[in-house]
Design a protein around this motif. Structure first.
Motif: not given
Length: 120
Positions: A4-8, A71-74, A96-104
């Motif tokens: 839910l947090t990832a979607n928001q 998608w939320n993966l760690g 079309n697009f895809s985004t990959i974010l790494t969070m810290q």
């Protein structure tokens, strides 16, 4: 980060991007963020990333992202969808697009966008 947090987070991030609001985008980025879109070189550092985004925002009239899935993966948040651009001359382009974010610590430290924007 839960789903839910990832979607928001993705919704709020793309609201900032679609509104071309650098001040709002700034709040999502870590100081040492790495950013890459398409086949362009990776940009490192929040200030450099914000400058590059501002330049990109000025090169188009508008854009609107439609998110299909998150998608939320760690520490990684991934999304895909469709982005509609309006060029400065009023013509339109869709990709079309895809985004990959790494969070810290709640901030984006890697921000990689995969989309064909060469025709913009």
């Amino acid at each position: 980060m839960d789903n839910l947090t990832a979607n928001q987070f993705i919704t709020q991030l793309y609201q900032a991007v679609d509104s071309k609001d650098i001040n709002h985008l700034d709040k999502f980025l870590g100081d040492a963020v790495k950013f890459r879109i398409g086949n362009y070189d990776t940009i490192v550092g929040k200030t450099a990333v914000l400058v590059a985004n501002q330049q990109f925002f000025e090169s188009i009239n508008s854009m609107r992202h439609t998110i299909d899935k998150v998608w939320n993966l760690g520490d990684d948040v991934i999304c895909n969808g469709l982005v509609n651009y309006v060029r400065l001359d009023g013509s339109e382009y869709q990709a079309n697009f895809s985004t990959i974010l790494t969070m810290q610590d709640g901030k984006i430290v890697e921000y990689f966008v995969y989309a064909d924007i060469a025709q913009l």
